[in-house]
Design a protein around this motif. Sequence first.
Motif, PDB file in Angstrom:
ATOM      1  N   ASP A 189       0.827  -1.213   0.000  1.00 52.06           N
ATOM      2  CA  ASP A 189       0.000   0.000   0.000  1.00 52.06           C
ATOM      3  C   ASP A 189       0.857   1.257   0.000  1.00 52.06           C
ATOM      4  OD1 ASP A 189      -2.236  -1.549  -0.041  1.00 52.06           O
ATOM      5  OD2 ASP A 189      -2.564  -1.469   2.139  1.00 52.06           O
ATOM      6  N   PHE A 190       1.933   1.143   0.787  1.00 52.73           N
ATOM      7  CA  PHE A 190       2.838   2.307   0.842  1.00 52.73           C
ATOM      8  C   PHE A 190       3.446   2.605  -0.523  1.00 52.73           C
ATOM      9  CE2 PHE A 190       7.168   3.928   1.287  1.00 52.73           C
ATOM     10  CZ  PHE A 190       6.929   5.126   1.930  1.00 52.73           C
ATOM     11  N   ASN A 191       3.851   1.566  -1.186  1.00 52.64           N
ATOM     12  CA  ASN A 191       4.461   1.756  -2.523  1.00 52.64           C
ATOM     13  C   ASN A 191       3.451   2.376  -3.507  1.00 52.64           C
ATOM     14  OD1 ASN A 191       6.943   0.770  -1.739  1.00 52.64           O
ATOM     15  ND2 ASN A 191       6.468  -1.355  -2.316  1.00 52.64           N
ATOM     16  N   ASP A 192       2.204   1.848  -3.450  1.00 54.66           N
ATOM     17  CA  ASP A 192       1.174   2.423  -4.334  1.00 54.66           C
ATOM     18  C   ASP A 192       0.945   3.897  -4.040  1.00 54.66           C
ATOM     19  OD1 ASP A 192       0.876   0.018  -5.575  1.00 54.66           O
ATOM     20  OD2 ASP A 192      -0.891  -0.577  -4.389  1.00 54.66           O
ATOM     21  N   ALA A 193       0.875   4.198  -2.728  1.00 54.87           N
ATOM     22  CA  ALA A 193       0.649   5.599  -2.346  1.00 54.87           C
ATOM     23  C   ALA A 193       1.815   6.475  -2.771  1.00 54.87           C
ATOM     24  CB  ALA A 193       0.427   5.691  -0.831  1.00 54.87           C
ATOM     25  N   SER A 194       3.037   5.926  -2.676  1.00 53.96           N
ATOM     26  CA  SER A 194       4.226   6.698  -3.078  1.00 53.96           C
ATOM     27  C   SER A 194       4.200   7.020  -4.566  1.00 53.96           C
ATOM     28  CB  SER A 194       5.498   5.913  -2.719  1.00 53.96           C
ATOM     29  OG  SER A 194       5.611   5.762  -1.333  1.00 53.96           O
ATOM     30  N   LYS A 195       3.860   5.992  -5.368  1.00 52.09           N
ATOM     31  CA  LYS A 195       3.813   6.229  -6.824  1.00 52.09           C
ATOM     32  C   LYS A 195       2.753   7.262  -7.193  1.00 52.09           C
ATOM     33  CE  LYS A 195       5.470   1.625  -8.110  1.00 52.09           C
ATOM     34  NZ  LYS A 195       5.121   0.345  -8.774  1.00 52.09           N
ATOM     35  N   SER A 196       1.614   7.237  -6.510  1.00 51.06           N
ATOM     36  CA  SER A 196       0.519   8.137  -6.823  1.00 51.06           C
ATOM     37  C   SER A 196       0.844   9.572  -6.425  1.00 51.06           C
ATOM     38  CB  SER A 196      -0.754   7.664  -6.114  1.00 51.06           C
ATOM     39  OG  SER A 196      -1.799   8.567  -6.334  1.00 51.06           O
ATOM     40  N   ALA A 197       1.656   9.723  -5.376  1.00 51.12           N
ATOM     41  CA  ALA A 197       1.879  11.060  -4.821  1.00 51.12           C
ATOM     42  C   ALA A 197       3.192  11.692  -5.243  1.00 51.12           C
ATOM     43  CB  ALA A 197       1.817  10.986  -3.286  1.00 51.12           C
ATOM     44  N   GLN A 198       4.148  10.882  -5.797  1.00 51.12           N
ATOM     45  CA  GLN A 198       5.490  11.436  -6.008  1.00 51.12           C
ATOM     46  C   GLN A 198       5.541  12.518  -7.106  1.00 51.12           C
ATOM     47  OE1 GLN A 198       8.058   8.220  -7.177  1.00 51.12           O
ATOM     48  NE2 GLN A 198       6.860   7.732  -9.030  1.00 51.12           N
ATOM     49  N   ASP A 199       4.650  12.441  -8.138  1.00 52.00           N
ATOM     50  CA  ASP A 199       4.677  13.430  -9.224  1.00 52.00           C
ATOM     51  C   ASP A 199       3.579  14.490  -9.105  1.00 52.00           C
ATOM     52  OD1 ASP A 199       6.824  12.180 -10.455  1.00 52.00           O
ATOM     53  OD2 ASP A 199       5.509  10.791 -11.563  1.00 52.00           O
ATOM     54  N   LEU A 200       2.919  14.515  -7.997  1.00 54.28           N
ATOM     55  CA  LEU A 200       1.847  15.485  -7.831  1.00 54.28           C
ATOM     56  C   LEU A 200       2.394  16.913  -7.731  1.00 54.28           C
ATOM     57  CD1 LEU A 200      -0.451  13.628  -5.265  1.00 54.28           C
ATOM     58  CD2 LEU A 200      -0.799  13.903  -7.741  1.00 54.28           C
ATOM     59  N   GLU A 201       1.679  17.835  -8.365  1.00 55.10           N
ATOM     60  CA  GLU A 201       2.072  19.255  -8.287  1.00 55.10           C
ATOM     61  C   GLU A 201       0.796  20.087  -8.215  1.00 55.10           C
ATOM     62  OE1 GLU A 201       4.443  22.688 -10.843  1.00 55.10           O
ATOM     63  OE2 GLU A 201       4.604  20.578 -11.408  1.00 55.10           O
ATOM     64  N   ASP A 202       0.668  20.851  -7.192  1.00 54.44           N
ATOM     65  CA  ASP A 202      -0.531  21.676  -7.017  1.00 54.44           C
ATOM     66  C   ASP A 202      -0.585  22.783  -8.077  1.00 54.44           C
ATOM     67  OD1 ASP A 202      -1.174  20.138  -4.925  1.00 54.44           O
ATOM     68  OD2 ASP A 202      -0.669  21.596  -3.368  1.00 54.44           O
ATOM     69  N   GLU A 203      -1.778  23.041  -8.620  1.00 61.25           N
ATOM     70  CA  GLU A 203      -1.984  24.139  -9.583  1.00 61.25           C
ATOM     71  C   GLU A 203      -2.239  25.436  -8.835  1.00 61.25           C
ATOM     72  OE1 GLU A 203      -4.828  23.347 -12.689  1.00 61.25           O
ATOM     73  OE2 GLU A 203      -4.657  21.185 -12.302  1.00 61.25           O
ATOM     74  N   SER A 204      -1.690  26.527  -9.415  1.00 64.22           N
ATOM     75  CA  SER A 204      -1.879  27.836  -8.784  1.00 64.22           C
ATOM     76  C   SER A 204      -3.236  28.411  -9.184  1.00 64.22           C
ATOM     77  CB  SER A 204      -0.771  28.794  -9.229  1.00 64.22           C
ATOM     78  OG  SER A 204      -1.032  30.082  -8.743  1.00 64.22           O
ATOM     79  N   THR A 205      -3.901  28.962  -8.220  1.00 60.83           N
ATOM     80  CA  THR A 205      -5.175  29.662  -8.503  1.00 60.83           C
ATOM     81  C   THR A 205      -4.986  31.170  -8.488  1.00 60.83           C
ATOM     82  OG1 THR A 205      -5.751  29.701  -6.154  1.00 60.83           O
ATOM     83  CG2 THR A 205      -6.486  27.776  -7.447  1.00 60.83           C
ATOM     84  N   ALA A 206      -3.724  31.590  -8.503  1.00 65.11           N
ATOM     85  CA  ALA A 206      -3.453  33.039  -8.388  1.00 65.11           C
ATOM     86  C   ALA A 206      -4.027  33.811  -9.587  1.00 65.11           C
ATOM     87  CB  ALA A 206      -1.942  33.275  -8.280  1.00 65.11           C
ATOM     88  N   GLU A 207      -3.825  33.239 -10.815  1.00 63.01           N
ATOM     89  CA  GLU A 207      -4.301  33.938 -12.014  1.00 63.01           C
ATOM     90  C   GLU A 207      -5.822  34.030 -11.998  1.00 63.01           C
ATOM     91  OE1 GLU A 207      -4.155  33.647 -16.910  1.00 63.01           O
ATOM     92  OE2 GLU A 207      -3.061  32.178 -15.659  1.00 63.01           O
TER      93      GLU A 207
END
Length: 442
Positions: free
Chosen positions: A249-267
Amino acid sequence: MDEKKQPGLRIASVQIENVKSVKAFHLEPQALGLTIVGGKNGQGKTSVLDSIAWVLGGAKMAPSKAQRNGSMSDPAISLTLSNGIRVERKGKNSSLTVIDPDGKRSGQSLLDAFVSEFALDLPKFMDASNRDKAQILLRILGVGDELAALETKEAQAYNERHSIGQIANAKKKHADELPEYPDVPAEPLSISELIMRQQATLARNGDNQRKREALEHYRLKLDDAANRVERMKQELAAAQENWSTVLADFNDASKSAQDLEDESTAELEQQIAEFESLNAQIAANQQKHQARDEAEQYQAQYDAKEAEINRLRADRMALLSNAQLPLPGLSVVEGELVYNSQKWDCMSSAEQLRVAVAIVRKLKPECSFVLMDKLEQMDIDTLHQFGAWLEAEGLQVIATRVSTGDECSIIIEDGLPAGKSYSDVITGIEARPAMTGAAMEW
């Protein structure tokens, strides 16, 4: 010499007695070119021309007082034309006698058929308005109505083009004065769409956060399992199975989260904050583009009218060219005579005379002579040039000039040829052949 320049009817000789200021005068003008009757003022120069005009033009050209002051004899004029016709006016009633060399009975109507009224009275043409001169020429050419129609169309197109041009300029000026904002969207923004896009972004960011929390949760569980491995060696077999599951489960969670990047709502937040201002800028840009489009449309209409005017002008020039104008460089523009791009009032005196003679010749091509008074307006060089042009055109001009210089063909003094007495002239006239042939008197 081409056909246009073949000489027509000319004056061969004229004899005058007791007419206005003339006592006795005999003249045999040059067949072609310029014959100048010179002299000081009041000596009878103009009376010579008036006598010729009267004998050929009839009652409408008669002087109000024909008989010379102090003379007891009646006025008498005898004139011979180059075609052999001889014309006399003499006697108390100044009766007309026309002698036709072919023996035909003729009178004033015969003279009117080939003698141009303007040739006898050039000032009548010279003093007409420029538009009237142009109308005389157009009547001669037979294109007056057609040219007037073209000029009416051209004037209408010109006025329409002018109006369109004013609108086009106003539209362009209005478009140039409107504000324009760079780097803004072409279409107005929707506040609801912006908020929806913001909410979608926030939802994706919330999902990202849940995935991070899950990662942390499994990290803690992994740590707890490791501790339990250490503490509970005895339960290794059972804990190992649990360890493998948690690790997967940890490995799955790591793969899902490692490339995540939050989008900016500033614009989006800025666009929401600046919603009204931005839409105002977009509307201003759209208004400016619309104004430019309208200006371009009117400019296109203006260009089309310009092309129409140019076509009408070309048609007018072609019409006049095909009408065989009497003088190169002569035309009719906007109802007025134009010679070498100059209107009548901008022409020199010599140019005006050249134009007038050419038009008078065109009016009756068979009449190749013209009477001109007061030719002192020309200098000697211009006189020579004018005379050479007359010869080249097959024309004869009898003119007067206040001068006693060598340019004069004959000088008149006190109503007589210079140096001759009344008896000298009369004797010479009487020695010439009398009129013969068929004659009629009126």
